[in-house]
Design a protein around this motif. Structure first.
Motif, PDB file in Angstrom:
ATOM      1  N   LEU A 127      22.529  21.778  70.054  1.00 27.46           N
ATOM      2  CA  LEU A 127      23.698  22.698  69.432  1.00 27.46           C
ATOM      3  C   LEU A 127      24.914  22.736  70.274  1.00 27.46           C
ATOM      4  N   GLU A 128      24.585  22.957  71.632  1.00 27.97           N
ATOM      5  CA  GLU A 128      25.709  23.004  72.589  1.00 27.97           C
ATOM      6  C   GLU A 128      26.648  21.916  72.615  1.00 27.97           C
ATOM      7  N   SER A 129      25.952  20.617  72.417  1.00 24.27           N
ATOM      8  CA  SER A 129      26.902  19.346  72.320  1.00 24.27           C
ATOM      9  C   SER A 129      27.748  19.228  71.215  1.00 24.27           C
ATOM     10  N   GLN A 130      26.872  19.858  69.984  1.00 29.34           N
ATOM     11  CA  GLN A 130      27.767  19.789  68.760  1.00 29.34           C
ATOM     12  C   GLN A 130      29.163  20.676  68.630  1.00 29.34           C
ATOM     13  N   ALA A 131      28.698  21.961  69.059  1.00 29.05           N
ATOM     14  CA  ALA A 131      29.966  22.737  69.246  1.00 29.05           C
ATOM     15  C   ALA A 131      30.771  22.288  70.232  1.00 29.05           C
ATOM     16  N   SER A 132      30.706  21.594  71.265  1.00 33.68           N
ATOM     17  CA  SER A 132      31.643  21.106  72.340  1.00 33.68           C
ATOM     18  C   SER A 132      32.328  20.135  71.679  1.00 33.68           C
ATOM     19  N   GLU A 133      31.505  19.024  70.659  1.00 33.24           N
ATOM     20  CA  GLU A 133      32.091  18.145  69.768  1.00 33.24           C
ATOM     21  C   GLU A 133      33.245  18.692  69.036  1.00 33.24           C
ATOM     22  N   HIS A 134      32.929  19.473  68.154  1.00 27.88           N
ATOM     23  CA  HIS A 134      33.887  20.268  67.198  1.00 27.88           C
ATOM     24  C   HIS A 134      35.040  20.867  67.935  1.00 27.88           C
ATOM     25  N   GLY A 135      34.767  21.553  69.084  1.00 24.99           N
ATOM     26  CA  GLY A 135      35.760  21.917  69.938  1.00 24.99           C
ATOM     27  C   GLY A 135      36.930  21.028  70.410  1.00 24.99           C
ATOM     28  N   ALA A 136      36.191  20.097  70.940  1.00 27.23           N
ATOM     29  CA  ALA A 136      36.926  18.919  71.494  1.00 27.23           C
ATOM     30  C   ALA A 136      38.068  18.268  70.569  1.00 27.23           C
ATOM     31  N   ARG A 137      37.316  17.961  69.257  1.00 24.63           N
ATOM     32  CA  ARG A 137      38.017  17.297  68.473  1.00 24.63           C
ATOM     33  C   ARG A 137      38.957  18.039  67.574  1.00 24.63           C
ATOM     34  N   MET A 138      38.793  19.475  67.428  1.00 30.38           N
ATOM     35  CA  MET A 138      39.832  20.294  67.077  1.00 30.38           C
ATOM     36  C   MET A 138      41.007  20.367  67.950  1.00 30.38           C
ATOM     37  N   THR A 139      40.664  20.490  69.358  1.00 30.32           N
ATOM     38  CA  THR A 139      41.871  20.605  70.189  1.00 30.32           C
ATOM     39  C   THR A 139      42.583  19.145  70.150  1.00 30.32           C
ATOM     40  N   SER A 140      42.021  18.085  70.315  1.00 29.99           N
ATOM     41  CA  SER A 140      42.457  17.002  70.314  1.00 29.99           C
ATOM     42  C   SER A 140      43.587  16.742  68.811  1.00 29.99           C
ATOM     43  N   MET A 141      42.904  17.254  67.694  1.00 38.20           N
ATOM     44  CA  MET A 141      43.716  16.987  66.508  1.00 38.20           C
ATOM     45  C   MET A 141      44.898  17.916  66.634  1.00 38.20           C
ATOM     46  N   HIS A 142      44.816  19.100  67.314  1.00 41.09           N
ATOM     47  CA  HIS A 142      45.832  19.993  67.174  1.00 41.09           C
ATOM     48  C   HIS A 142      47.030  19.424  68.025  1.00 41.09           C
TER      49      HIS A 142
ATOM     50  N   ILE B  87      23.467  12.852  75.528  1.00 45.04           N
ATOM     51  CA  ILE B  87      23.965  13.394  74.293  1.00 45.04           C
ATOM     52  C   ILE B  87      25.345  13.469  74.025  1.00 45.04           C
ATOM     53  N   ALA B  88      25.979  12.521  73.028  1.00 45.50           N
ATOM     54  CA  ALA B  88      27.190  12.526  72.930  1.00 45.50           C
ATOM     55  C   ALA B  88      27.511  12.727  71.375  1.00 45.50           C
ATOM     56  N   SER B  89      28.376  11.883  70.591  1.00 45.42           N
ATOM     57  CA  SER B  89      28.733  11.934  69.353  1.00 45.42           C
ATOM     58  C   SER B  89      28.588  10.615  68.925  1.00 45.42           C
ATOM     59  N   ASN B  90      28.583  10.610  67.275  1.00 50.18           N
ATOM     60  CA  ASN B  90      28.698   9.639  66.608  1.00 50.18           C
ATOM     61  C   ASN B  90      30.047   9.039  66.087  1.00 50.18           C
ATOM     62  N   ARG B  91      31.021  10.168  66.302  1.00 50.73           N
ATOM     63  CA  ARG B  91      32.145   9.883  65.695  1.00 50.73           C
ATOM     64  C   ARG B  91      33.362   9.970  66.989  1.00 50.73           C
ATOM     65  N   GLY B  92      34.492   9.374  66.907  1.00 55.03           N
ATOM     66  CA  GLY B  92      35.647   9.370  67.983  1.00 55.03           C
ATOM     67  C   GLY B  92      36.354  10.632  67.582  1.00 55.03           C
ATOM     68  N   LEU B  93      37.850  10.367  68.044  1.00 57.70           N
ATOM     69  CA  LEU B  93      38.651  11.439  67.862  1.00 57.70           C
ATOM     70  C   LEU B  93      38.604  12.731  68.659  1.00 57.70           C
ATOM     71  N   CYS B  94      37.761  12.787  69.736  1.00 56.33           N
ATOM     72  CA  CYS B  94      37.565  14.123  70.115  1.00 56.33           C
ATOM     73  C   CYS B  94      37.882  14.214  71.711  1.00 56.33           C
ATOM     74  N   GLY B  95      38.964  13.611  72.145  1.00 54.46           N
ATOM     75  CA  GLY B  95      39.396  13.562  73.250  1.00 54.46           C
ATOM     76  C   GLY B  95      38.453  12.830  74.354  1.00 54.46           C
ATOM     77  N   GLY B  96      38.050  13.479  75.696  1.00 50.84           N
ATOM     78  CA  GLY B  96      37.392  12.887  76.616  1.00 50.84           C
ATOM     79  C   GLY B  96      35.951  13.374  76.451  1.00 50.84           C
ATOM     80  N   PHE B  97      35.649  13.878  75.091  1.00 49.78           N
ATOM     81  CA  PHE B  97      34.254  14.554  75.077  1.00 49.78           C
ATOM     82  C   PHE B  97      33.123  13.500  75.352  1.00 49.78           C
ATOM     83  N   ASN B  98      33.166  12.306  74.859  1.00 49.60           N
ATOM     84  CA  ASN B  98      32.205  11.396  75.050  1.00 49.60           C
ATOM     85  C   ASN B  98      32.377  10.529  76.454  1.00 49.60           C
TER      86      ASN B  98
END
Length: 294
Positions: free
Chosen positions: A237-252, A82-93
């Motif tokens: 849901l855990e994976s989705q929250a992790s994705e948003h958190g990783a992307r927010m941190t990466s974009m910050h 379980i990963a993400s469809n979009r990138g720009l989220c650091g090392g999440f995937n």
């Protein structure tokens, strides 16, 4: 002056990029809040259901088999990624892919070499990474994480349970990012099937306080499918929250880096501009002296 124009162009380009990364950070922060709310709702539900099943199992005289608890022989081992469809989220995937690689080249090395490993992926970014590493992917279900509705996840869980019952899979392992906080995600390799009930030591005394109707084993049989539905939904849901958190941190971090780079370029621009002005003054002064001496 061409150098000054290049610096101005680069500063403008980086400012535009900073606006994009800042906007993406704000969007991810809003989505993270909703994802955190979803997790806070489902975690108590699955936790309480697991506790009920543990007390029911502890009330039985001896361990007994129940639905989806008996591993099938000669079946495939399914690794559900379980990963993400979009990138720009650091090392999440990348972290999820590394965890799968450690499985197929480590504990499941023999099964992987003998072709007894199947890989199913939820997330286009992970699929791209597997293909770049020449790791074959058997199934993709990217649309499931687009909306992550409970009904769709439950239907997918039913399919996995049916395939497990039919002996297609002897084991199902889910690899995903567990949400810790906005800045921290922990990669987990969780055995989804065969399903095991964890019985704590304190479950036995408390189980004597209840009268069960019908018998505990029948209740366990009816609860296991619901538990498997809820568990897989929680994992998504855990994976989705992790994705948003990783992307927010990466974009910050990207926004901060862009700000620092703009400051450096602005300083370089000012120095280059001062140098250019100084050279012009020297040329004018030298020309005036040449005219006076002529």
């Amino acid at each position: 002056m061409a150098n000054l124009r290049d610096i101005r162009t680069r500063i403008g380009s980086i400012k535009t990029t900073r606006q994009v990364t800042s906007a993406m950070k704000m969007v991810s922060a809003a989505r993270l809040k909703k994802a955190q709310d979803n997790i806070s709702h489902i975690r108590p539900y699955t936790g309480r259901m697991a506790g009920i099943m543990a007390h029911l199992a502890a009330s039985l005289d001896k361990p007994v088999a129940f639905d989806y608890s008996i591993p099938k022989k000669n079946g495939q081992t399914l690794i559900l990624v379980i990963a993400s469809n979009r990138g720009l989220c650091g090392g999440f995937n990348a972290n999820v892919v590394k965890a799968v690689q450690s499985l197929i080249y480590g504990d499941l090395k023999q099964d992987y070499k003998s072709g007894k490993i199947s890989i199913s992926i939820l997330g286009r970014q992970a699929e791209k990474m597997f293909k770049s590493r020449n790791i074959p992917v058997d199934e993709t279900h990217h649309d499931l994480i687009q909306t992550a509705s409970f009904s769709e996840i439950s239907n997918f869980a039913d399919k996995l349970m049916q395939q497990f019952s039919e002996g297609v899979y002897s084991k199902v392992i889910v690899v995903y990012n567990e949400f810790i906080n906005a800045a921290v995600q922990s990669v987990q390799s969780y055995q989804y099937l065969p399903f095991e009930i964890a019985i704590p030591d304190e479950a036995q005394p408390e189980s004597s306080y209840y009268i069960y109707e019908p018998d505990p084993l029948t209740i366990i049989h009816s609860l296991v499918p619901n538990m498997l539905h809820a568990m897989l939904f929680q994992i998504v849901l855990e994976s989705q929250a992790s994705e948003h958190g990783a992307r927010m941190t990466s974009m910050h971090k990207a926004t901060d880096n862009a700000t620092d780079l703009i400051k450096e370029l602005q300083l370089g621009y000012n120095k280059a501009r001062q140098t250019a002005i100084t050279n012009q003054i020297v040329e004018i002064t030298g020309g005036a002296e040449a005219l006076n001496n002529g």
